[in-house]
Design a protein around this motif. Structure first.
Motif, PDB file in Angstrom:
ATOM      1  N   ASP A   1       0.825  -1.215   0.000  1.00 65.02           N
ATOM      2  CA  ASP A   1       0.000   0.000   0.000  1.00 65.02           C
ATOM      3  C   ASP A   1       0.858   1.262   0.000  1.00 65.02           C
ATOM      4  O   ASP A   1       0.521   2.243  -0.670  1.00 65.02           O
ATOM      5  N   ILE A   2       1.953   1.242   0.737  1.00 63.90           N
ATOM      6  CA  ILE A   2       2.858   2.406   0.776  1.00 63.90           C
ATOM      7  C   ILE A   2       3.419   2.661  -0.615  1.00 63.90           C
ATOM      8  O   ILE A   2       3.416   3.793  -1.108  1.00 63.90           O
ATOM      9  N   LEU A   3       3.906   1.602  -1.252  1.00 59.53           N
ATOM     10  CA  LEU A   3       4.488   1.746  -2.588  1.00 59.53           C
ATOM     11  C   LEU A   3       3.445   2.201  -3.602  1.00 59.53           C
ATOM     12  O   LEU A   3       3.687   3.128  -4.374  1.00 59.53           O
ATOM     13  N   ARG A   4       2.283   1.545  -3.587  1.00 61.75           N
ATOM     14  CA  ARG A   4       1.239   1.918  -4.555  1.00 61.75           C
ATOM     15  C   ARG A   4       0.810   3.373  -4.395  1.00 61.75           C
ATOM     16  O   ARG A   4       0.629   4.093  -5.379  1.00 61.75           O
ATOM     17  N   SER A   5       0.635   3.829  -3.157  1.00 58.14           N
ATOM     18  CA  SER A   5       0.188   5.213  -2.964  1.00 58.14           C
ATOM     19  C   SER A   5       1.241   6.207  -3.441  1.00 58.14           C
ATOM     20  O   SER A   5       0.904   7.287  -3.921  1.00 58.14           O
ATOM     21  N   SER A   6       2.528   5.835  -3.357  1.00 60.30           N
ATOM     22  CA  SER A   6       3.584   6.745  -3.813  1.00 60.30           C
ATOM     23  C   SER A   6       3.649   6.828  -5.335  1.00 60.30           C
ATOM     24  O   SER A   6       4.360   7.674  -5.875  1.00 60.30           O
ATOM     25  N   MET A   7       2.913   5.957  -6.010  1.00 58.92           N
ATOM     26  CA  MET A   7       2.944   5.894  -7.472  1.00 58.92           C
ATOM     27  C   MET A   7       1.598   6.215  -8.107  1.00 58.92           C
ATOM     28  O   MET A   7       1.414   6.023  -9.302  1.00 58.92           O
ATOM     29  N   SER A   8       0.670   6.718  -7.315  1.00 62.35           N
ATOM     30  CA  SER A   8      -0.655   7.051  -7.848  1.00 62.35           C
ATOM     31  C   SER A   8      -0.538   8.173  -8.872  1.00 62.35           C
ATOM     32  O   SER A   8       0.456   8.904  -8.910  1.00 62.35           O
ATOM     33  N   VAL A   9      -1.558   8.306  -9.692  1.00 62.48           N
ATOM     34  CA  VAL A   9      -1.571   9.383 -10.701  1.00 62.48           C
ATOM     35  C   VAL A   9      -1.411  10.736 -10.015  1.00 62.48           C
ATOM     36  O   VAL A   9      -0.658  11.604 -10.484  1.00 62.48           O
ATOM     37  N   GLN A  10      -2.087  10.923  -8.878  1.00 64.36           N
ATOM     38  CA  GLN A  10      -2.002  12.202  -8.164  1.00 64.36           C
ATOM     39  C   GLN A  10      -0.573  12.480  -7.692  1.00 64.36           C
ATOM     40  O   GLN A  10      -0.087  13.597  -7.810  1.00 64.36           O
ATOM     41  N   ARG A  11       0.091  11.448  -7.151  1.00 62.89           N
ATOM     42  CA  ARG A  11       1.462  11.641  -6.668  1.00 62.89           C
ATOM     43  C   ARG A  11       2.417  11.903  -7.826  1.00 62.89           C
ATOM     44  O   ARG A  11       3.268  12.775  -7.744  1.00 62.89           O
ATOM     45  N   VAL A  12       2.276  11.147  -8.904  1.00 62.03           N
ATOM     46  CA  VAL A  12       3.150  11.366 -10.066  1.00 62.03           C
ATOM     47  C   VAL A  12       2.918  12.770 -10.622  1.00 62.03           C
ATOM     48  O   VAL A  12       3.875  13.466 -10.978  1.00 62.03           O
ATOM     49  N   THR A  13       1.671  13.198 -10.671  1.00 63.66           N
ATOM     50  CA  THR A  13       1.377  14.571 -11.124  1.00 63.66           C
ATOM     51  C   THR A  13       2.089  15.580 -10.236  1.00 63.66           C
ATOM     52  O   THR A  13       2.686  16.542 -10.737  1.00 63.66           O
ATOM     53  N   SER A  14       2.057  15.362  -8.919  1.00 64.22           N
ATOM     54  CA  SER A  14       2.730  16.307  -8.016  1.00 64.22           C
ATOM     55  C   SER A  14       4.244  16.266  -8.214  1.00 64.22           C
ATOM     56  O   SER A  14       4.900  17.300  -8.150  1.00 64.22           O
ATOM     57  N   TYR A  15       4.800  15.085  -8.470  1.00 62.61           N
ATOM     58  CA  TYR A  15       6.244  15.006  -8.741  1.00 62.61           C
ATOM     59  C   TYR A  15       6.595  15.824  -9.991  1.00 62.61           C
ATOM     60  O   TYR A  15       7.559  16.586  -9.997  1.00 62.61           O
ATOM     61  N   LEU A  16       5.789  15.644 -11.044  1.00 64.78           N
ATOM     62  CA  LEU A  16       6.052  16.334 -12.307  1.00 64.78           C
ATOM     63  C   LEU A  16       5.883  17.847 -12.183  1.00 64.78           C
ATOM     64  O   LEU A  16       6.375  18.596 -13.028  1.00 64.78           O
ATOM     65  N   SER A  17       5.197  18.270 -11.139  1.00 63.32           N
ATOM     66  CA  SER A  17       4.933  19.698 -10.939  1.00 63.32           C
ATOM     67  C   SER A  17       5.865  20.309  -9.889  1.00 63.32           C
ATOM     68  O   SER A  17       5.673  21.464  -9.512  1.00 63.32           O
TER      69      SER A  17
END
Length: 155
Positions: free
Chosen positions: A38-54
């Motif tokens: 669950d920790i890994l999956r949540s760190s890779m969600s679309v929302q998290r990836v969007t925040s990384y890209l931003s």
């Protein structure tokens, strides 16, 4: 078959999330405790990836002629390799190295002085050793996520 590499855009977040989540489920989760999924999956969600890209992450993607994302590398703060994944169908073609070299060069262009870190998955250590990384310590367990902290210095 031509594979291009380009800087990722926020519009790539869903495709990046899908790729890294699928490969993490297959290769990383089995090397970790059950609670880590669950920790890994949540760190890779679309929302998290969007925040990384931003924010303070730089992502490069490997794409096919049809613009399908088949590989990704993400670096945080120009020094910490955060994600490096290549689709199963495209492994063995040198894409991991190409992606790594691209994000590394961008980081150096952005002021990195030649020190990089990565928290390697257990079964990815050999890839990072081939890139010149060395272990900082043995296998760590952080909230059930097992990894190997590594460093690359003095390029």
């Amino acid at each position: 078959m031509t594979i291009g590499i380009r800087k990722a855009a926020v519009s790539d977040a869903a495709a990046i999330s899908q790729l890294i989540t699928t490969l993490t489920e297959k290769y990383v989760c089995p090397t970790c405790e059950d609670s880590a999924g669950d920790i890994l999956r949540s760190s890779m969600s679309v929302q998290r990836v969007t925040s990384y890209l931003s924010s303070n992450y730089l992502y490069m993607v490997a794409t096919t002629e049809n613009n399908e994302i088949v590989g990704v590398a993400g670096i945080k703060d120009n020094c910490h390799l955060y994600h490096l994944f290549v689709s199963d169908d495209y492994q063995g073609l040198g894409l991991s190295r190409r992606l790594w070299e691209c994000v590394k060069q961008q980081a150096l262009n952005n002021g990195n002085t030649g020190r990089f870190t990565v928290n390697s998955a257990i079964n990815a250590e050999d890839v990072y050793l081939r890139f010149g990384f060395k272990r900082l310590e043995g296998v760590r367990n952080r909230q059930g996520v097992l990894d190997i902290p590594m460093v690359l210095e003095n390029l």
